[in-house]
Motif scaffolding. Structure first.
Motif, PDB file in Angstrom:
ATOM      1  N   SER A  69       0.815  -1.211   0.000  1.00  0.00           N
ATOM      2  CA  SER A  69       0.000   0.000   0.000  1.00  0.00           C
ATOM      3  C   SER A  69       0.850   1.263   0.000  1.00  0.00           C
ATOM      4  N   ARG A  70       1.991   1.240   0.693  1.00  0.00           N
ATOM      5  CA  ARG A  70       2.853   2.415   0.718  1.00  0.00           C
ATOM      6  C   ARG A  70       3.432   2.703  -0.661  1.00  0.00           C
ATOM      7  N   GLN A  71       3.804   1.634  -1.363  1.00  0.00           N
ATOM      8  CA  GLN A  71       4.319   1.799  -2.724  1.00  0.00           C
ATOM      9  C   GLN A  71       3.226   2.365  -3.634  1.00  0.00           C
ATOM     10  N   MET A  72       1.985   1.895  -3.447  1.00  0.00           N
ATOM     11  CA  MET A  72       0.876   2.385  -4.259  1.00  0.00           C
ATOM     12  C   MET A  72       0.633   3.864  -3.998  1.00  0.00           C
ATOM     13  N   LEU A  76       0.566   6.809  -6.796  1.00  0.00           N
ATOM     14  CA  LEU A  76      -0.571   7.709  -6.971  1.00  0.00           C
ATOM     15  C   LEU A  76      -0.130   9.166  -6.934  1.00  0.00           C
ATOM     16  N   LYS A  77       0.919   9.445  -6.182  1.00  0.00           N
ATOM     17  CA  LYS A  77       1.428  10.819  -6.114  1.00  0.00           C
ATOM     18  C   LYS A  77       2.091  11.247  -7.428  1.00  0.00           C
ATOM     19  N   ILE A 158      -6.565  11.336 -17.301  1.00  0.00           N
ATOM     20  CA  ILE A 158      -5.483  11.358 -16.321  1.00  0.00           C
ATOM     21  C   ILE A 158      -4.201  10.882 -16.992  1.00  0.00           C
ATOM     22  N   ARG A 159      -3.157  11.638 -16.825  1.00  0.00           N
ATOM     23  CA  ARG A 159      -1.842  11.235 -17.305  1.00  0.00           C
ATOM     24  C   ARG A 159      -1.237  10.276 -16.289  1.00  0.00           C
ATOM     25  N   LEU A 160      -0.870   9.072 -16.721  1.00  0.00           N
ATOM     26  CA  LEU A 160      -0.371   8.041 -15.816  1.00  0.00           C
ATOM     27  C   LEU A 160       1.157   7.996 -15.818  1.00  0.00           C
ATOM     28  N   PRO A 161       1.760   7.493 -14.732  1.00  0.00           N
ATOM     29  CA  PRO A 161       3.219   7.315 -14.705  1.00  0.00           C
ATOM     30  C   PRO A 161       3.655   6.392 -15.840  1.00  0.00           C
ATOM     31  N   GLU A 162       4.840   6.594 -16.361  1.00  0.00           N
ATOM     32  CA  GLU A 162       5.300   5.828 -17.517  1.00  0.00           C
ATOM     33  C   GLU A 162       5.394   4.333 -17.249  1.00  0.00           C
ATOM     34  N   ASN A 163       5.619   3.938 -16.013  1.00  0.00           N
ATOM     35  CA  ASN A 163       5.725   2.510 -15.688  1.00  0.00           C
ATOM     36  C   ASN A 163       4.414   1.931 -15.184  1.00  0.00           C
ATOM     37  N   ASN A 215      -3.887  11.526  -5.527  1.00  0.00           N
ATOM     38  CA  ASN A 215      -2.458  11.681  -5.243  1.00  0.00           C
ATOM     39  C   ASN A 215      -2.192  12.366  -3.907  1.00  0.00           C
ATOM     40  N   LYS A 216      -3.264  12.500  -3.104  1.00  0.00           N
ATOM     41  CA  LYS A 216      -3.099  13.091  -1.770  1.00  0.00           C
ATOM     42  C   LYS A 216      -3.377  12.056  -0.688  1.00  0.00           C
ATOM     43  N   ALA A 217      -3.549  10.829  -1.126  1.00  0.00           N
ATOM     44  CA  ALA A 217      -3.865   9.760  -0.145  1.00  0.00           C
ATOM     45  C   ALA A 217      -2.691   9.486   0.787  1.00  0.00           C
TER      46      ALA A 217
END
Length: 217
Positions: A69-72, A76-77, A158-163, A215-217
């Motif tokens: 969950s921490r990695q997620m 999200l940020k 939403i623009r997603l991270p490249e990975n 991204n504020k979770a």
């Protein structure tokens, strides 16, 4: 032969909100065991004691996206820009040999500033356009079979991270938050690094607020 642990796992997987609450230790094991007693007994076709179910709950190993969950939260940020487009129309056409030609007619004289989205399935295809371009779609696809249409839609991109394609549970997090707020999605369009959801106009403000807080979770 099924075990109590297997039955408990099957029930938790079918209820992801419950599974997450269990992982975060915000649910009472005893109360949950009593709640699961009847369905587990039914699945095994014999009476099962709540104590045995509690044991299975305590031994349950959550899926990777919950354990990490921490990695997620870190991923999200990294979500990029959020873009909203309103006054859209969605058309669903039956696939045919001439569909691509009809599609090309639309693109041949399409306003580059207007919204445009196209997805093709096995049996049907969808085209989403700004309302200002709706007449062009109707004219270009006049010889095709229209299966349905819906206006008064808005798109949130939403623009997603490249990975993102290597991240398990990312889409689950997005859909979970929307479902929790009672927001239904009319359609979803996805590319490698971009995710677009269509909602009815009256839900766009609420949906945008949910996405903005991811991204504020």
């Amino acid at each position: 032969m099924k075990t109590i642990a297997a039955c408990v796992e099957e029930l938790l997987i079918s209820q992801p909100f419950l599974e997450e609450a269990l992982f975060k230790n915000i649910i009472n094991f005893s109360a949950l065991a009593e709640e699961l007693q009847e369905p587990v007994s039914s699945m095994l076709r014999k009476p099962v004691k709540t104590g045995a179910i509690m044991m299975a709950l305590r031994r349950y190993s959550p899926p990777p996206h919950l354990r990490k969950s921490r990695q997620m939260q870190s991923i999200l940020k990294e979500l990029g820009d959020i873009t909203v487009r309103s006054n859209l129309v969605d058309y669903t056409f039956q696939n045919s040999e001439s569909l691509i030609q009809s599609h090309a007619k639309v693109l041949n004289n399409f306003n580059p500033k207007a919204f445009y989205g196209f997805s093709r399935g096995i049996y049907e295809s969808n085209i989403v356009v700004s309302k200002s371009e709706a007449n062009k779609v109707i004219e270009s696809f006049k010889n095709e079979t229209l299966l349905g249409s819906q206006d008064d839609l808005s798109a949130i991109s939403i623009r997603l991270p490249e990975n993102n394609s290597r991240i398990s549970g990312l889409y689950y997090q997005i859909f979970k938050r929307l479902a929790w707020e009672g927001i239904s999605l009319y359609e979803v369009i996805s590319t490698t690094n971009e995710f677009t959801m269509l909602v009815e106009n009256h839900m766009v403000d609420k949906a945008f607020s949910v996405i903005k807080t991811l991204n504020k979770a």
